[in-house]
Design a protein around this motif. Structure first.
Motif, PDB file in Angstrom:
ATOM      1  N   TYR A  25       0.843  -1.319   0.007  1.00 46.04           N
ATOM      2  CA  TYR A  25       0.023  -0.167  -0.038  1.00 46.04           C
ATOM      3  C   TYR A  25       0.781   1.239   0.007  1.00 46.04           C
ATOM      4  CZ  TYR A  25      -3.424   3.236   1.546  1.00 46.04           C
ATOM      5  OH  TYR A  25      -4.050   4.486   1.674  1.00 46.04           O
ATOM      6  N   ALA A  26       2.072   1.292   0.793  1.00 43.32           N
ATOM      7  CA  ALA A  26       2.897   2.337   0.635  1.00 43.32           C
ATOM      8  C   ALA A  26       3.685   2.682  -0.317  1.00 43.32           C
ATOM      9  CB  ALA A  26       3.778   2.416   1.745  1.00 43.32           C
ATOM     10  N   LEU A  27       3.958   1.640  -1.099  1.00 41.06           N
ATOM     11  CA  LEU A  27       4.769   1.849  -2.484  1.00 41.06           C
ATOM     12  C   LEU A  27       3.548   2.295  -3.408  1.00 41.06           C
ATOM     13  CD1 LEU A  27       6.948  -1.413  -2.482  1.00 41.06           C
ATOM     14  CD2 LEU A  27       7.602   0.942  -1.972  1.00 41.06           C
ATOM     15  N   ASP A  28       2.458   1.696  -3.461  1.00 43.13           N
ATOM     16  CA  ASP A  28       1.471   1.999  -4.545  1.00 43.13           C
ATOM     17  C   ASP A  28       1.229   3.364  -4.200  1.00 43.13           C
ATOM     18  OD1 ASP A  28       1.643  -0.238  -5.749  1.00 43.13           O
ATOM     19  OD2 ASP A  28      -0.469  -1.113  -4.685  1.00 43.13           O
ATOM     20  N   GLN A  29       0.993   3.907  -3.190  1.00 43.81           N
ATOM     21  CA  GLN A  29       0.567   5.313  -2.601  1.00 43.81           C
ATOM     22  C   GLN A  29       1.857   6.226  -3.268  1.00 43.81           C
ATOM     23  OE1 GLN A  29      -2.701   5.437  -2.002  1.00 43.81           O
ATOM     24  NE2 GLN A  29      -2.019   7.120  -0.624  1.00 43.81           N
ATOM     25  N   ARG A  30       3.016   5.773  -3.169  1.00 39.00           N
ATOM     26  CA  ARG A  30       3.973   6.684  -3.804  1.00 39.00           C
ATOM     27  C   ARG A  30       4.056   6.685  -5.498  1.00 39.00           C
ATOM     28  NH1 ARG A  30      10.490   5.938  -2.651  1.00 39.00           N
ATOM     29  NH2 ARG A  30      11.069   7.636  -4.054  1.00 39.00           N
ATOM     30  N   LEU A  31       3.663   5.647  -6.033  1.00 45.39           N
ATOM     31  CA  LEU A  31       3.608   5.596  -7.334  1.00 45.39           C
ATOM     32  C   LEU A  31       2.442   6.392  -7.790  1.00 45.39           C
ATOM     33  CD1 LEU A  31       4.409   1.810  -8.371  1.00 45.39           C
ATOM     34  CD2 LEU A  31       5.827   3.909  -8.942  1.00 45.39           C
ATOM     35  N   ASP A  32       1.175   6.452  -6.941  1.00 41.08           N
ATOM     36  CA  ASP A  32       0.051   7.056  -7.307  1.00 41.08           C
ATOM     37  C   ASP A  32       0.294   8.475  -7.324  1.00 41.08           C
ATOM     38  OD1 ASP A  32      -1.005   4.602  -7.914  1.00 41.08           O
ATOM     39  OD2 ASP A  32      -2.225   4.595  -6.048  1.00 41.08           O
ATOM     40  N   ALA A  33       1.069   9.041  -6.506  1.00 38.66           N
ATOM     41  CA  ALA A  33       1.364  10.488  -6.210  1.00 38.66           C
ATOM     42  C   ALA A  33       1.899  10.814  -7.459  1.00 38.66           C
ATOM     43  CB  ALA A  33       1.985  10.615  -5.004  1.00 38.66           C
ATOM     44  N   ASP A  34       3.138  10.188  -7.879  1.00 42.60           N
ATOM     45  CA  ASP A  34       3.732  10.466  -9.071  1.00 42.60           C
ATOM     46  C   ASP A  34       2.980  10.387 -10.325  1.00 42.60           C
ATOM     47  OD1 ASP A  34       6.003  10.646  -7.672  1.00 42.60           O
ATOM     48  OD2 ASP A  34       6.943   8.760  -8.010  1.00 42.60           O
ATOM     49  N   ARG A 139       6.938  -0.356 -12.705  1.00 44.95           N
ATOM     50  CA  ARG A 139       6.930  -0.835 -11.434  1.00 44.95           C
ATOM     51  C   ARG A 139       8.132  -1.771 -10.973  1.00 44.95           C
ATOM     52  NH1 ARG A 139       2.181  -3.552 -12.582  1.00 44.95           N
ATOM     53  NH2 ARG A 139       3.113  -5.601 -11.530  1.00 44.95           N
ATOM     54  N   ARG A 142       9.423  -1.260  -7.379  1.00 45.94           N
ATOM     55  CA  ARG A 142       8.478  -1.555  -6.544  1.00 45.94           C
ATOM     56  C   ARG A 142       7.995  -3.143  -6.430  1.00 45.94           C
ATOM     57  NH1 ARG A 142       2.947  -3.979  -7.587  1.00 45.94           N
ATOM     58  NH2 ARG A 142       1.505  -3.407  -6.004  1.00 45.94           N
TER      59      ARG A 142
END
Length: 477
Positions: A25-34, A139, A142
């Motif tokens: 979830y934390a890694l996906d949040q970072r990718l989603d922000a980018d 990804r 990630r």
């Protein structure tokens, strides 16, 4: 151990799953922000026909290649080299992206995909054919981090499972080691070993040690019971040997020579006397066995001392052939119903034995008294049988033992079982037996705090029984 291991497996899987979900979830949040930042930059550059203003593209997002512009049906209007001309969204994602941002993934974590992408599809404002802007990021980092996390969780979980299983197995063996020692010791006891007890640690107090103490108490009770049985059999064998020997001798003497009918009648009368004595002894032995082996009386098995004494009178109800005094007086002044935890039949047996002892070994006058007395532990029924005889002081502690008789009583009828039977019945009911003679007193139990009411001369046998609450008696009835 199988259940413990299964539970630990479930716990470790749940813990590993939670950790994996939180990291993912934390890694996906970072990718989603980018992705969201990139979509915000590219969205103003989309023209109504679906192309991007290339003059501003390199200045806004240098080197961007993972993007597509789709119309409302999902057809690609323009695309960067990273995503290519083939649509990366299905019809459902295209329709959902026209209403709001949609995140999706391309490529699997395991097995390793050649082109892992994280996509963001957002609606394109305007009235032209361009409807959806799709941007993507690879990804690789990630997925690599998640794969490494999975490997570490698998190794750590398997190691933890092995360690906890080994430690749990050792602890279980250590905890059950005393049980195995108890089993081995019980096997030796079952094989015939006597006087053996379980080794119970004194510095611990847990379920196993309490079990050991309970088993030792049970073994003590069994040893006492076996000792009583052996003593009873030895005494019974000794007492039966004399009348049986006498019978055999009389028969041998009768067969030594021819005899007249009158002599045969005399021999038969002597034999009848011996058979009656044997019958009485067998009956007393049977009563002792029943009283010893019977379970403790429950609250529903109650009797009334007053009614039993009132029915047993010199001219009233008593056992045929019972040895009773010619006369006796009864004192029950001011006494009404006296319920006790002993059935009427057992109370009658107690009274018959006490009166029989007074008739055979005592002397007139014989008096029976019944009263209810208050005591610190509750009301107590007091039954006394007094006569004018005398018992040696040194014999008082042994008078209630089986087959116990004084020297001068051996020529009288009886086998020394009557008072022993009374003691058994009274003791099982939680009562107390007292024997007083010529000013000397002996208590066979110490259960009721009441003074002895002995007149100082003659012999008095006192039976103390707890009085049952009338409400409990009514409920049981």
């Amino acid at each position: 151990m199988a259940g413990f291991t299964a539970a630990m497996t479930v716990v470790l899987l749940a813990t590993g799953g939670f950790i994996y979900w939180r990291v993912e979830y934390a890694l996906d949040q970072r990718l989603d922000a980018d992705l969201a930042a990139e979509a915000d930059v590219l969205s103003p550059l989309v023209q109504p026909d679906g192309t991007l203003r290339t003059s501003d593209l390199d200045a806004a997002v240098p080197g961007v290649s993972e993007h597509q512009v789709l119309d409302r049906t999902g057809r690609v209007l323009s695309a960067g080299p990273g995503l290519g001309d083939a649509p990366v969204l299905d019809a459902g994602d295209v329709e959902a992206a026209q209403r709001g941002p949609v995140y999706s993934d391309i490529g699997l974590l395991l097995p390793i995909s050649k082109r892992p992408l994280r996509l963001l599809a957002t609606p394109v404002p305007g009235s032209g054919p361009a409807a959806v802007l799709v941007v993507g990021l690879r990804r690789d980092e990630r997925d690599e981090a998640l794969r490494e996390l999975l490997g570490q969780l698998a190794i750590a979980g398997l190691g933890a499972l092995v360690i906890t299983a080994v430690v749990g197995e050792r602890l279980a063996k250590a905890a059950l080691a005393p049980v195995e020692r108890y089993r081995a010791r019980a096997r030796s006891i079952a094989s015939g070993a006597t006087g053996v007890r379980l080794d119970v640690p004194t510095e611990r107090d847990d379920e196993i040690t309490r079990l050991g103490h309970t088993l030792n108490d049970m073994l003590d009770a069994l040893d006492r019971s076996l000792a009583r049985e052996r003593r009873f059999l030895d005494d019974a064998s000794h007492e039966l040997r004399t009348p049986l020997t006498l019978l055999s001798t009389r028969v041998q003497l009768a067969l030594r020579r021819p005899r007249s009918p009158q002599e045969h009648e005399a021999v038969l009368r002597d034999l009848q006397t011996d058979v009656v004595a044997l019958t009485d002894l067998a009956e007393q032995l049977l009563q002792i066995g029943v009283a010893t082996g019977a379970p403790a009386q429950g609250p529903s098995e109650t009797g009334d001392v007053r009614s039993v004494v009132a029915r047993l009178t010199p001219t009233g109800d008593h056992a045929p052939g019972a040895r009773l005094p010619a006369t006796w007086s009864v004192d029950m002044a001011g006494t009404e119903t006296v319920p006790v935890p002993v059935p009427d039949a057992a109370l009658r047996q107690v009274l018959l034995n006490l009166l029989g002892n007074a008739a055979v070994h005592g002397a007139p006058p014989v008096q029976v008294a019944v009263r209810a007395a208050p005591a610190p532990e509750g009301a107590v029924a007091v039954l006394t049988v007094s006569d004018g005889g005398r018992i040696p002081v040194g014999f008082l502690p042994h008078a209630a033992e089986r087959f116990s008789r004084t020297d001068d009583a051996r020529g009288r009828p009886g086998a020394g079982l009557g008072l022993s039977l009374v003691h058994e019945l009274v003791d099982r009911a939680g009562g107390e037996l007292r024997l007083c003679s010529s000013g000397a007193h002996h208590r066979y139990e110490q259960r009721h705090d009441l003074p002895c009411a002995h007149p100082g001369s003659g012999t008095t046998v006192t039976v103390l029984l707890p009085v049952v609450d009338p409400a409990d008696t009514g409920a049981a009835t």
